[in-house]
Design a protein around this motif. Structure first.
Motif, PDB file in Angstrom:
ATOM      1  N   LEU A  59       0.806  -1.226   0.000  1.00  0.00           N
ATOM      2  CA  LEU A  59       0.000   0.000   0.000  1.00  0.00           C
ATOM      3  C   LEU A  59       0.836   1.272   0.000  1.00  0.00           C
ATOM      4  O   LEU A  59       0.328   2.337  -0.283  1.00  0.00           O
ATOM      5  N   THR A  60       2.105   1.165   0.327  1.00  0.00           N
ATOM      6  CA  THR A  60       2.917   2.382   0.482  1.00  0.00           C
ATOM      7  C   THR A  60       3.960   2.506  -0.626  1.00  0.00           C
ATOM      8  O   THR A  60       5.119   2.711  -0.376  1.00  0.00           O
ATOM      9  N   GLY A  61       3.531   2.357  -1.856  1.00  0.00           N
ATOM     10  CA  GLY A  61       4.448   2.510  -2.975  1.00  0.00           C
ATOM     11  C   GLY A  61       4.745   1.224  -3.704  1.00  0.00           C
ATOM     12  O   GLY A  61       4.955   1.232  -4.901  1.00  0.00           O
ATOM     13  N   ASP A  62       4.790   0.083  -2.988  1.00  0.00           N
ATOM     14  CA  ASP A  62       4.993  -1.200  -3.652  1.00  0.00           C
ATOM     15  C   ASP A  62       3.709  -1.611  -4.354  1.00  0.00           C
ATOM     16  O   ASP A  62       2.621  -1.138  -4.037  1.00  0.00           O
ATOM     17  N   ARG A  63       3.853  -2.528  -5.281  1.00  0.00           N
ATOM     18  CA  ARG A  63       2.684  -3.063  -5.977  1.00  0.00           C
ATOM     19  C   ARG A  63       2.041  -4.161  -5.132  1.00  0.00           C
ATOM     20  O   ARG A  63       2.723  -4.868  -4.410  1.00  0.00           O
ATOM     21  N   SER A  64       0.738  -4.316  -5.242  1.00  0.00           N
ATOM     22  CA  SER A  64       0.031  -5.440  -4.624  1.00  0.00           C
ATOM     23  C   SER A  64      -0.140  -6.499  -5.701  1.00  0.00           C
ATOM     24  O   SER A  64      -0.629  -6.213  -6.793  1.00  0.00           O
ATOM     25  N   ILE A  65       0.282  -7.726  -5.381  1.00  0.00           N
ATOM     26  CA  ILE A  65       0.281  -8.809  -6.367  1.00  0.00           C
ATOM     27  C   ILE A  65      -0.480  -9.999  -5.799  1.00  0.00           C
ATOM     28  O   ILE A  65      -0.206 -10.454  -4.687  1.00  0.00           O
ATOM     29  N   LEU A  66      -1.409 -10.538  -6.588  1.00  0.00           N
ATOM     30  CA  LEU A  66      -2.131 -11.752  -6.248  1.00  0.00           C
ATOM     31  C   LEU A  66      -1.580 -12.868  -7.123  1.00  0.00           C
ATOM     32  O   LEU A  66      -1.537 -12.735  -8.351  1.00  0.00           O
ATOM     33  N   THR A  67      -1.105 -13.944  -6.487  1.00  0.00           N
ATOM     34  CA  THR A  67      -0.578 -15.104  -7.194  1.00  0.00           C
ATOM     35  C   THR A  67      -1.581 -16.233  -7.063  1.00  0.00           C
ATOM     36  O   THR A  67      -2.040 -16.526  -5.962  1.00  0.00           O
ATOM     37  N   MET A  68      -1.910 -16.876  -8.171  1.00  0.00           N
ATOM     38  CA  MET A  68      -2.889 -17.947  -8.162  1.00  0.00           C
ATOM     39  C   MET A  68      -2.226 -19.284  -8.472  1.00  0.00           C
ATOM     40  O   MET A  68      -1.476 -19.387  -9.445  1.00  0.00           O
ATOM     41  N   MET A  69      -2.488 -20.279  -7.629  1.00  0.00           N
ATOM     42  CA  MET A  69      -1.935 -21.622  -7.803  1.00  0.00           C
ATOM     43  C   MET A  69      -3.072 -22.645  -7.771  1.00  0.00           C
ATOM     44  O   MET A  69      -3.949 -22.574  -6.922  1.00  0.00           O
ATOM     45  N   ARG A  70      -3.028 -23.578  -8.684  1.00  0.00           N
ATOM     46  CA  ARG A  70      -3.932 -24.721  -8.670  1.00  0.00           C
ATOM     47  C   ARG A  70      -3.035 -25.943  -8.566  1.00  0.00           C
ATOM     48  O   ARG A  70      -2.380 -26.318  -9.521  1.00  0.00           O
ATOM     49  N   GLY A  71      -2.992 -26.501  -7.352  1.00  0.00           N
ATOM     50  CA  GLY A  71      -2.040 -27.583  -7.117  1.00  0.00           C
ATOM     51  C   GLY A  71      -0.633 -27.053  -7.250  1.00  0.00           C
ATOM     52  O   GLY A  71      -0.264 -26.058  -6.632  1.00  0.00           O
TER      53      GLY A  71
ATOM     54  N   LYS B 188       0.639 -25.943 -10.088  1.00  0.00           N
ATOM     55  CA  LYS B 188       0.718 -25.116 -11.285  1.00  0.00           C
ATOM     56  C   LYS B 188       0.301 -23.685 -10.967  1.00  0.00           C
ATOM     57  O   LYS B 188      -0.787 -23.428 -10.478  1.00  0.00           O
ATOM     58  N   SER B 189       1.202 -22.767 -11.266  1.00  0.00           N
ATOM     59  CA  SER B 189       0.871 -21.357 -11.133  1.00  0.00           C
ATOM     60  C   SER B 189      -0.001 -20.987 -12.330  1.00  0.00           C
ATOM     61  O   SER B 189       0.377 -21.202 -13.469  1.00  0.00           O
ATOM     62  N   VAL B 190      -1.173 -20.455 -12.033  1.00  0.00           N
ATOM     63  CA  VAL B 190      -2.096 -20.141 -13.113  1.00  0.00           C
ATOM     64  C   VAL B 190      -2.210 -18.639 -13.366  1.00  0.00           C
ATOM     65  O   VAL B 190      -3.031 -18.214 -14.152  1.00  0.00           O
ATOM     66  N   GLY B 191      -1.382 -17.861 -12.692  1.00  0.00           N
ATOM     67  CA  GLY B 191      -1.369 -16.457 -13.013  1.00  0.00           C
ATOM     68  C   GLY B 191      -0.964 -15.533 -11.893  1.00  0.00           C
ATOM     69  O   GLY B 191      -0.902 -15.913 -10.734  1.00  0.00           O
ATOM     70  N   LEU B 192      -0.676 -14.314 -12.291  1.00  0.00           N
ATOM     71  CA  LEU B 192      -0.355 -13.214 -11.388  1.00  0.00           C
ATOM     72  C   LEU B 192      -1.264 -12.054 -11.756  1.00  0.00           C
ATOM     73  O   LEU B 192      -1.489 -11.806 -12.938  1.00  0.00           O
ATOM     74  N   LYS B 193      -1.761 -11.362 -10.764  1.00  0.00           N
ATOM     75  CA  LYS B 193      -2.546 -10.160 -11.035  1.00  0.00           C
ATOM     76  C   LYS B 193      -1.960  -9.021 -10.233  1.00  0.00           C
ATOM     77  O   LYS B 193      -1.779  -9.126  -9.028  1.00  0.00           O
ATOM     78  N   GLN B 194      -1.655  -7.941 -10.923  1.00  0.00           N
ATOM     79  CA  GLN B 194      -1.131  -6.749 -10.271  1.00  0.00           C
ATOM     80  C   GLN B 194      -2.264  -5.752 -10.099  1.00  0.00           C
ATOM     81  O   GLN B 194      -3.030  -5.498 -11.033  1.00  0.00           O
TER      82      GLN B 194
ATOM     83  N   VAL C 131      -9.947  -7.166  -4.254  1.00  0.00           N
ATOM     84  CA  VAL C 131      -9.443  -8.541  -4.174  1.00  0.00           C
ATOM     85  C   VAL C 131     -10.594  -9.509  -3.922  1.00  0.00           C
ATOM     86  O   VAL C 131     -10.638 -10.599  -4.502  1.00  0.00           O
ATOM     87  N   LYS C 132     -11.527  -9.131  -3.076  1.00  0.00           N
ATOM     88  CA  LYS C 132     -12.689  -9.981  -2.778  1.00  0.00           C
ATOM     89  C   LYS C 132     -13.431 -10.346  -4.059  1.00  0.00           C
ATOM     90  O   LYS C 132     -13.761 -11.511  -4.295  1.00  0.00           O
ATOM     91  N   VAL C 133     -13.694  -9.358  -4.897  1.00  0.00           N
ATOM     92  CA  VAL C 133     -14.410  -9.604  -6.154  1.00  0.00           C
ATOM     93  C   VAL C 133     -13.638 -10.608  -7.010  1.00  0.00           C
ATOM     94  O   VAL C 133     -14.209 -11.572  -7.542  1.00  0.00           O
TER      95      VAL C 133
END
Length: 182
Positions: A20-32, A34-40, A54-56
């Motif tokens: 929240l203070t200048g860095d990016r917020s990143i959501l990493t998704m894993m299925r088992g 396998k990484s299925v994506g990153l969302k910035q 993020v909830k949505v």
């Protein structure tokens, strides 16, 4: 490198690095394994507004759980997600490493190693899971920024204890915060 890891779980689990203070917020998704994506996410100073975004996404992805850094500014987002009925699990990476007793699957030799904190242990486990000789090797997204962060992450030992170099050292190497690998 693209590979299909063993399918040991169909649940979608996410990790969230909150910045929240200048860095990016990143959501990493894993299925088992396998990484299925990153969302910035865009830089948002309000933890409650970030939690709503993020909830949505978590609900749209039908995620089973999200693990987020519960220290400092991240704690507000972790707790707000809990209030919003999201299975949000706080992680305090500065705390003591996990004592597994026995080696977890695909992590042979881990139980014999010593780490200065949970952050070092998690990064070391990720390192082990990336080893192509590992029967349970994970896949990562084809993301140059993530690859750069992984390669810039270094370790040292102090009295036979593995310690991840401080984030500031990695920042100097790549001229930014390693948010995707954090």
């Amino acid at each position: 490198m693209v590979r299909e890891p063993k399918d040991i779980s169909h649940k979608l689990i996410c990790g969230f690095d909150i910045g929240l203070t200048g860095d990016r917020s990143i959501l990493t998704m894993m299925r088992g394994l396998k990484s299925v994506g990153l969302k910035q996410y865009p830089r948002i100073e309000d933890p409650m507004a970030l939690a709503q975004l993020v909830k949505v996404d978590l609900e749209n992805m039908n995620a089973s759980a999200v693990y987020g850094d519960e220290l400092g500014i991240g704690s507000g987002v972790v707790w707000k997600l809990k209030e919003l009925d999201i299975n949000s699990i706080g992680v305090k990476v500065s705390e003591s490493p996990i004592d597994f007793g026995d080696d977890p699957i695909g992590m042979e030799g881990l139980a014999q190693l010593k780490f200065n904190n949970l952050r070092s242990q998690i990064h070391w486990m990720y390192r082990m899971a990336l080893n192509p000789k590992n029967e349970y090797a994970i896949s990562i997204p084809d993301d140059e920024g993530l690859k750069e962060e992984i390669l810039a992450t270094t370790y040292r030992t102090n009295k036979k204890v593995i310690q991840l170099d401080p984030k500031e050292i990695i920042k100097k190497k790549i001229n930014r915060s390693p948010d995707k690998f954090d």
